[in-house]
Design a protein around this motif. Structure first.
Motif, PDB file in Angstrom:
ATOM      1  N   CYS A 118      32.975  17.189 -13.500  1.00 32.47           N
ATOM      2  CA  CYS A 118      33.457  16.188 -12.543  1.00 32.47           C
ATOM      3  C   CYS A 118      34.879  16.495 -12.099  1.00 32.47           C
ATOM      4  O   CYS A 118      35.216  16.369 -10.912  1.00 32.47           O
ATOM      5  CB  CYS A 118      33.380  14.788 -13.153  1.00 32.47           C
ATOM      6  N   CYS A 123      35.214  14.608  -8.647  1.00 37.15           N
ATOM      7  CA  CYS A 123      34.264  13.496  -8.700  1.00 37.15           C
ATOM      8  C   CYS A 123      34.600  12.635  -9.909  1.00 37.15           C
ATOM      9  O   CYS A 123      34.653  13.137 -11.035  1.00 37.15           O
ATOM     10  CB  CYS A 123      32.849  14.060  -8.810  1.00 37.15           C
ATOM     11  N   CYS A 148      24.804  10.496  -9.257  1.00 32.75           N
ATOM     12  CA  CYS A 148      25.985  10.850  -8.472  1.00 32.75           C
ATOM     13  C   CYS A 148      25.872  10.215  -7.092  1.00 32.75           C
ATOM     14  O   CYS A 148      24.791  10.204  -6.494  1.00 32.75           O
ATOM     15  CB  CYS A 148      26.109  12.371  -8.328  1.00 32.75           C
ATOM     16  N   GLY A 150      27.773  10.283  -3.214  1.00 30.98           N
ATOM     17  CA  GLY A 150      28.708  10.978  -2.349  1.00 30.98           C
ATOM     18  C   GLY A 150      28.771  10.327  -0.982  1.00 30.98           C
ATOM     19  O   GLY A 150      28.060   9.353  -0.701  1.00 30.98           O
TER      20      GLY A 150
END
Length: 296
Positions: A118, A123, A148, A150
């Motif tokens: 990450c 992230c 995840c 995005g």
């Protein structure tokens, strides 16, 4: 010869389940079912892109070899790679660890491995969940999954719709088996041991590769090579009426796949494993890049 079916996994059954779920999923207003990441429109020409997966039975091999941290890295890279197929930048990750009885050291290894990836991807690991479920999991076994999310603008979105005959497939090398097919790997390990690093090497993070490629050429589709192999995953992003023709001699396979080939037929290897190509891009032309196939 060994097979996924003999190891207890049916790809046909998995495909049937997906089709059974399609109507239920699409009834909620979702579209693009079956893609590597789902898209949710924000109403301002931007989309959230989300992917959820687990690392399957890889920890059953990794734990005894002191490689659980690599499994944590697998989980984060796997989900981030999936989100990146849409052109999205990863925002944050959530994880889930479950076991018959939680072992603090093992959980820490998994989460620390995920956090390392990450950080590399920019992230945030914003939280997660741990659960003890005696009777659901066998003593000593554990499961690790993650989601995840995005963000991608409409003008940056990659969905495969512009792919056409004559386009080429660029392949990016894998670090080895990555995180899929381990039920079959374990079946083969029972017949012959293998100690190469490429057996348990964590899934490569392809985010920088995708960004570099997009700076230099028109990327029309991206595919993360996981369960289903190269052709199976490319078929998810190629429009109906077109097919992918792979040149299987265009790259050298890592040693772990030569070991597996002593026990598994070639067709099954292609159907289950990445065989050394962990990510693919479909582009109009690819000067200076590793071309592994074409769209017909």
């Amino acid at each position: 010869m060994a097979s996924y079916e003999a190891a207890g996994v049916s790809l046909a059954a998995a495909g049937a389940v997906v089709e059974r779920l399609r109507a239920a999923v699409e009834s909620t207003g979702a579209s693009g079912f079956g893609a590597f990441a789902g898209l949710y429109p924000l109403g301002d020409d931007r989309f959230l892109a989300a992917s959820l997966d687990s690392i399957g039975t890889k920890p059953m091999v990794a734990r005894g070899r002191g490689a659980l941290r690599a499994c944590g890295a697998d989980m984060a890279a796997h989900c981030i790679n999936d989100v990146a197929t849409t052109g999205a930048a990863p925002l944050f990750l959530l994880d889930y660890v479950a076991a018959n009885r939680l072992d603090l050291e093992q959980v820490a290894e998994l989460v620390e491995g995920a956090a390392e990836v990450c950080r590399a991807a920019g992230c945030a690991l914003v939280g997660g969940e741990t659960a003890e479920m005696p009777g659901v999991y066998r003593e000593g076994e554990l499961d690790f999954a993650a989601c995840c999310v995005g963000l991608v603008g409409r003008d940056e979105l990659i969905d495969g719709s512009r792919v056409e005959a004559g386009d080429v497939v660029v392949g990016f090398p894998s670090a080895g088996v990555h995180a899929n097919g381990f039920s079959l790997v374990r079946h083969v390990l029972a017949a012959e041991d293998y100690a190469g690093d490429d057996l348990l090497a964590p899934t490569r993070l392809y985010l920088d590769d995708v960004r570099a490629l997009r700076r230099n050429m028109d990327v029309r589709a991206l595919a993360h090579v996981t369960g289903g192999g190269i052709e199976g995953n490319l078929s998810r992003v190629v429009p109906d009426g077109l097919r992918v023709a792979i040149d299987w001699d265009a790259w050298e396979r890592p040693p772990v796949f030569r070991w597996l080939a002593r026990h598994v037929e070639e067709d099954e290897l292609r159907r289950v494993f990445n065989l050394g190509i962990g990510y693919c891009a479909v582009v109009p032309e690819a000067a200076g890049r590793k071309v592994i196939g074409r769209i017909e």
